[in-house]
Design a protein around this motif. Structure first.
Motif, PDB file in Angstrom:
ATOM      1  N   ALA A  89     -41.887 -46.456 -60.268  1.00 15.48           N
ATOM      2  CA  ALA A  89     -42.133 -46.072 -61.661  1.00 15.48           C
ATOM      3  C   ALA A  89     -42.320 -47.306 -62.537  1.00 15.48           C
ATOM      4  CB  ALA A  89     -40.974 -45.224 -62.183  1.00 15.48           C
ATOM      5  N   GLY A  90     -41.491 -48.324 -62.319  1.00 17.29           N
ATOM      6  CA  GLY A  90     -41.614 -49.542 -63.110  1.00 17.29           C
ATOM      7  C   GLY A  90     -42.863 -50.330 -62.785  1.00 17.29           C
ATOM      8  N   CYS A  91     -43.346 -50.190 -61.553  1.00 14.00           N
ATOM      9  CA  CYS A  91     -44.532 -50.909 -61.097  1.00 14.00           C
ATOM     10  C   CYS A  91     -45.821 -50.248 -61.563  1.00 14.00           C
ATOM     11  CB  CYS A  91     -44.503 -50.994 -59.571  1.00 14.00           C
ATOM     12  SG  CYS A  91     -45.999 -51.592 -58.774  1.00 14.00           S
ATOM     13  N   ALA A  92     -45.737 -48.960 -61.912  1.00 15.90           N
ATOM     14  CA  ALA A  92     -46.948 -48.154 -62.118  1.00 15.90           C
ATOM     15  C   ALA A  92     -47.815 -48.613 -63.270  1.00 15.90           C
ATOM     16  CB  ALA A  92     -46.563 -46.686 -62.324  1.00 15.90           C
ATOM     17  N   ASP A  93     -47.232 -49.280 -64.280  1.00 10.89           N
ATOM     18  CA  ASP A  93     -48.017 -49.718 -65.434  1.00 10.89           C
ATOM     19  C   ASP A  93     -48.982 -50.825 -65.025  1.00 10.89           C
ATOM     20  OD1 ASP A  93     -46.933 -47.998 -67.268  1.00 10.89           O
ATOM     21  OD2 ASP A  93     -45.305 -49.345 -67.809  1.00 10.89           O
ATOM     22  N   GLY A  94     -50.268 -50.474 -64.941  1.00 13.14           N
ATOM     23  CA  GLY A  94     -51.284 -51.469 -64.648  1.00 13.14           C
ATOM     24  C   GLY A  94     -51.504 -51.745 -63.170  1.00 13.14           C
ATOM     25  N   ASN A  95     -50.789 -51.044 -62.283  1.00  8.92           N
ATOM     26  CA  ASN A  95     -50.968 -51.247 -60.850  1.00  8.92           C
ATOM     27  C   ASN A  95     -51.285 -49.917 -60.165  1.00  8.92           C
ATOM     28  OD1 ASN A  95     -50.181 -54.141 -60.661  1.00  8.92           O
ATOM     29  ND2 ASN A  95     -48.222 -53.366 -61.404  1.00  8.92           N
ATOM     30  N   SER A  96     -51.986 -49.976 -59.053  1.00 12.96           N
ATOM     31  CA  SER A  96     -52.336 -48.764 -58.324  1.00 12.96           C
ATOM     32  C   SER A  96     -51.123 -48.219 -57.586  1.00 12.96           C
ATOM     33  CB  SER A  96     -53.451 -49.053 -57.317  1.00 12.96           C
ATOM     34  OG  SER A  96     -52.970 -49.883 -56.273  1.00 12.96           O
ATOM     35  N   ALA A  97     -51.162 -46.934 -57.256  1.00 12.41           N
ATOM     36  CA  ALA A  97     -50.070 -46.300 -56.524  1.00 12.41           C
ATOM     37  C   ALA A  97     -49.916 -46.937 -55.143  1.00 12.41           C
ATOM     38  CB  ALA A  97     -50.336 -44.802 -56.394  1.00 12.41           C
ATOM     39  N   GLU A  98     -51.044 -47.311 -54.525  1.00 14.20           N
ATOM     40  CA  GLU A  98     -50.991 -47.928 -53.211  1.00 14.20           C
ATOM     41  C   GLU A  98     -50.292 -49.288 -53.266  1.00 14.20           C
ATOM     42  OE1 GLU A  98     -53.655 -46.737 -54.649  1.00 14.20           O
ATOM     43  OE2 GLU A  98     -54.113 -44.961 -53.431  1.00 14.20           O
ATOM     44  N   PHE A  99     -50.637 -50.075 -54.287  1.00 15.92           N
ATOM     45  CA  PHE A  99     -49.984 -51.381 -54.439  1.00 15.92           C
ATOM     46  C   PHE A  99     -48.483 -51.207 -54.648  1.00 15.92           C
ATOM     47  CE2 PHE A  99     -48.102 -54.516 -57.258  1.00 15.92           C
ATOM     48  CZ  PHE A  99     -48.381 -55.712 -56.612  1.00 15.92           C
ATOM     49  N   CYS A 100     -48.108 -50.286 -55.540  1.00 19.22           N
ATOM     50  CA  CYS A 100     -46.693 -50.087 -55.852  1.00 19.22           C
ATOM     51  C   CYS A 100     -45.907 -49.609 -54.636  1.00 19.22           C
ATOM     52  CB  CYS A 100     -46.544 -49.094 -57.003  1.00 19.22           C
ATOM     53  SG  CYS A 100     -47.114 -49.744 -58.584  1.00 19.22           S
ATOM     54  N   SER A 101     -46.532 -48.760 -53.827  1.00 22.17           N
ATOM     55  CA  SER A 101     -45.864 -48.278 -52.614  1.00 22.17           C
ATOM     56  C   SER A 101     -45.594 -49.437 -51.664  1.00 22.17           C
ATOM     57  CB  SER A 101     -46.730 -47.216 -51.934  1.00 22.17           C
ATOM     58  OG  SER A 101     -46.123 -46.771 -50.735  1.00 22.17           O
ATOM     59  N   ARG A 102     -46.597 -50.299 -51.452  1.00 22.27           N
ATOM     60  CA  ARG A 102     -46.427 -51.461 -50.576  1.00 22.27           C
ATOM     61  C   ARG A 102     -45.395 -52.428 -51.159  1.00 22.27           C
ATOM     62  NH1 ARG A 102     -52.128 -51.082 -50.463  1.00 22.27           N
ATOM     63  NH2 ARG A 102     -52.270 -52.750 -52.009  1.00 22.27           N
ATOM     64  N   PHE A 103     -45.497 -52.681 -52.460  1.00 23.72           N
ATOM     65  CA  PHE A 103     -44.596 -53.630 -53.115  1.00 23.72           C
ATOM     66  C   PHE A 103     -43.142 -53.176 -53.009  1.00 23.72           C
ATOM     67  CE2 PHE A 103     -42.232 -54.698 -57.004  1.00 23.72           C
ATOM     68  CZ  PHE A 103     -42.239 -56.084 -56.930  1.00 23.72           C
ATOM     69  N   CYS A 104     -42.895 -51.920 -53.336  1.00 23.29           N
ATOM     70  CA  CYS A 104     -41.506 -51.425 -53.361  1.00 23.29           C
ATOM     71  C   CYS A 104     -40.926 -51.304 -51.956  1.00 23.29           C
ATOM     72  CB  CYS A 104     -41.448 -50.089 -54.091  1.00 23.29           C
ATOM     73  SG  CYS A 104     -41.829 -50.240 -55.859  1.00 23.29           S
ATOM     74  N   LEU A 105     -41.753 -50.953 -50.982  1.00 28.89           N
ATOM     75  CA  LEU A 105     -41.282 -50.923 -49.601  1.00 28.89           C
ATOM     76  C   LEU A 105     -40.913 -52.328 -49.141  1.00 28.89           C
ATOM     77  CD1 LEU A 105     -40.797 -49.307 -47.022  1.00 28.89           C
ATOM     78  CD2 LEU A 105     -43.197 -49.701 -46.408  1.00 28.89           C
ATOM     79  N   CYS A 106     -41.735 -53.302 -49.520  1.00 27.57           N
ATOM     80  CA  CYS A 106     -41.461 -54.701 -49.176  1.00 27.57           C
ATOM     81  C   CYS A 106     -40.157 -55.176 -49.823  1.00 27.57           C
ATOM     82  CB  CYS A 106     -42.630 -55.575 -49.625  1.00 27.57           C
ATOM     83  SG  CYS A 106     -42.348 -57.361 -49.444  1.00 27.57           S
ATOM     84  N   VAL A 107     -39.985 -54.896 -51.120  1.00 32.50           N
ATOM     85  CA  VAL A 107     -38.769 -55.323 -51.831  1.00 32.50           C
ATOM     86  C   VAL A 107     -37.543 -54.686 -51.194  1.00 32.50           C
ATOM     87  CG1 VAL A 107     -37.503 -55.135 -54.003  1.00 32.50           C
ATOM     88  CG2 VAL A 107     -39.918 -55.804 -54.023  1.00 32.50           C
ATOM     89  N   THR A 108     -37.630 -53.400 -50.890  1.00 31.55           N
ATOM     90  CA  THR A 108     -36.496 -52.696 -50.277  1.00 31.55           C
ATOM     91  C   THR A 108     -36.128 -53.321 -48.935  1.00 31.55           C
ATOM     92  OG1 THR A 108     -37.188 -50.632 -51.338  1.00 31.55           O
ATOM     93  CG2 THR A 108     -35.640 -50.457 -49.512  1.00 31.55           C
ATOM     94  N   ASP A 109     -37.142 -53.552 -48.089  1.00 32.15           N
ATOM     95  CA  ASP A 109     -36.884 -54.141 -46.774  1.00 32.15           C
ATOM     96  C   ASP A 109     -36.250 -55.523 -46.897  1.00 32.15           C
ATOM     97  OD1 ASP A 109     -37.897 -51.927 -45.540  1.00 32.15           O
ATOM     98  OD2 ASP A 109     -39.885 -52.790 -45.150  1.00 32.15           O
ATOM     99  N   GLU A 110     -36.751 -56.327 -47.848  1.00 33.10           N
ATOM    100  CA  GLU A 110     -36.219 -57.678 -48.012  1.00 33.10           C
ATOM    101  C   GLU A 110     -34.782 -57.664 -48.515  1.00 33.10           C
ATOM    102  OE1 GLU A 110     -37.417 -60.721 -47.260  1.00 33.10           O
ATOM    103  OE2 GLU A 110     -39.037 -59.657 -46.235  1.00 33.10           O
ATOM    104  N   LEU A 111     -34.501 -56.815 -49.479  1.00 37.34           N
ATOM    105  CA  LEU A 111     -33.130 -56.739 -50.002  1.00 37.34           C
ATOM    106  C   LEU A 111     -32.159 -56.297 -48.925  1.00 37.34           C
ATOM    107  CD1 LEU A 111     -33.658 -55.137 -53.549  1.00 37.34           C
ATOM    108  CD2 LEU A 111     -33.200 -57.526 -53.000  1.00 37.34           C
ATOM    109  N   ILE A 112     -32.572 -55.327 -48.105  1.00 36.75           N
ATOM    110  CA  ILE A 112     -31.693 -54.842 -47.040  1.00 36.75           C
ATOM    111  C   ILE A 112     -31.521 -55.904 -45.957  1.00 36.75           C
ATOM    112  CG2 ILE A 112     -31.473 -53.143 -45.180  1.00 36.75           C
ATOM    113  CD1 ILE A 112     -32.807 -51.105 -47.026  1.00 36.75           C
ATOM    114  N   SER A 113     -32.631 -56.523 -45.549  1.00 36.57           N
ATOM    115  CA  SER A 113     -32.564 -57.505 -44.467  1.00 36.57           C
ATOM    116  C   SER A 113     -31.759 -58.741 -44.863  1.00 36.57           C
ATOM    117  CB  SER A 113     -33.978 -57.924 -44.043  1.00 36.57           C
ATOM    118  OG  SER A 113     -34.638 -58.621 -45.093  1.00 36.57           O
ATOM    119  N   GLN A 114     -31.770 -59.076 -46.164  1.00 37.13           N
ATOM    120  CA  GLN A 114     -31.012 -60.237 -46.625  1.00 37.13           C
ATOM    121  C   GLN A 114     -29.607 -59.874 -47.094  1.00 37.13           C
ATOM    122  OE1 GLN A 114     -33.108 -63.022 -49.190  1.00 37.13           O
ATOM    123  NE2 GLN A 114     -35.100 -62.229 -48.521  1.00 37.13           N
ATOM    124  N   GLY A 115     -29.234 -58.607 -46.899  1.00 34.15           N
ATOM    125  CA  GLY A 115     -27.877 -58.173 -47.243  1.00 34.15           C
ATOM    126  C   GLY A 115     -27.610 -58.127 -48.734  1.00 34.15           C
TER     127      GLY A 115
END
Length: 330
Positions: free
Chosen positions: A269-295
């Motif tokens: 939702a925060g990413c949606a302003d000015g970005n495509s849904a596809e970009f936001c989906s990739r971005f948020c999945l990446c952020v989630t994976d990184e936060l989890i993998s780095q504890g």
């Protein structure tokens, strides 16, 4: 939203315009209903992300746009024959002071998502900028407003990513805040409201509007009262709603929820302003994976880790932004 929504009294000489008081009151009640939904989501009675997607998101943006439009109308009605400096500065001081109070309270209550440029900040800033449009033709003011709405859809730049420039609304990294209403695009409805009011004055529509009665029943009277005292309503409604929801949570606690879907939904939702849904989906999945993998995920969700306290958070955001852009289909 307040005497916010009014940097000026909605009136013509000798008479208030009841329709504007009623409209502002209805907008306040709509805002309260949205904030109530947001509150029960935060307490776990709704799935995380519910109020930042779909019709809820449209509803919230419509309310914000309506308040800013009415604020622009009121500014033009009050100063169409010349800037009344003392009343303007008095109201501006009230709005800016209330905005500063909101920032201070939310900084201590929710430091990782505190409100540093919300609806009150936007109305105060738009009111000052609006003074430059008082003498311009209505069509110029309306076109400028449309330009403000369109600009962030077609242009964003990394130079606006520093926190102290987030208020402009042209950053490429979505800021974290519980109420983020930057000048771009939200100066747009304010200027459109000014242009509409100027046109209404020229066609004497405001005089006809002042003759419209909105009813003597109790509900209409209460709604108009809220519209006339909108700053007080804005400042008081959330403490009242939060107290009610908190009390309910003590008597009937919500079921535990998995924070992961809510985090992803809020991120998108925060990413949606000015970005495509596809970009936001990739971005948020990446952020989630990184936060989890780095504890860091649990600490981030608990507010123990913030972008300001841990340099790894903005580094993850930059890394995922670059990776998501590179992964975009040709």
């Amino acid at each position: 939203m307040t005497d916010t929504a009014n940097t000026a009294s909605p009136q013509i000489p000798g008479r208030r315009i009841e329709v504007l008081d009623l409209a502002r009151g209805l907008a306040l009640l709509a805002m309260a209903s949205y904030h109530f939904s947001w509150d029960i989501e935060q307490f776990g009675y709704l799935d995380h992300g519910t109020t930042t997607h779909g019709l809820f998101k449209v509803y919230a943006r419509s309310i914000a746009g309506g308040f800013l439009f009415l604020a622009g109308v009121s500014l033009m009605l009050a100063h169409s024959t010349g800037i009344r400096l003392q009343p303007f500065l008095k109201r501006l001081g009230m709005v800016a002071g209330a905005a500063a109070l909101i920032t201070l309270v939310t900084f201590f209550a929710t430091p990782d998502t505190f409100i540093y440029f919300g609806i009150l900040h936007a109305i105060a800033a738009s009111s000052v900028i609006g003074l430059a449009f008082l003498r311009l033709p209505a069509v110029v003011t309306v076109l400028a407003g449309i330009g403000c709405i369109v600009l962030p859809l077609v242009f964003r730049a990394d130079m606006f990513n520093p926190v102290w420039l987030h208020w402009v609304g042209l950053s490429t990294v979505p800021p974290r805040s519980n109420d983020y209403v930057p000048l771009m695009p939200w100066l747009g409805p304010f200027l459109i409201g000014m242009g509409a009011a100027k046109l209404s004055i020229a066609t004497k529509f405001t005089e006809r509007l002042a003759n419209v009665k909105t009813g003597d029943n109790r509900l209409a009277g209460i709604t108009r009262y809220f519209g006339r005292h909108s700053l007080a309503f804005y400042l008081l409604h959330q403490p009242v709603l939060l107290t009610l929801v908190w009390t309910t949570s003590q008597l009937a606690p919500p079921r535990p929820v998995d924070p992961l879907p809510g985090f992803v939904a809020e991120c998108e939702a925060g990413c949606a302003d000015g970005n495509s849904a596809e970009f936001c989906s990739r971005f948020c999945l990446c952020v989630t994976d990184e936060l989890i993998s780095q504890g860091m995920f649990d600490g981030f969700m608990a507010g123990e880790i913030t972008p300001e306290s841990d340099a790894r958070i903005p580094a993850v955001a930059e890394q995922c932004t670059a990776a998501s852009q590179m992964a975009a289909p040709e």
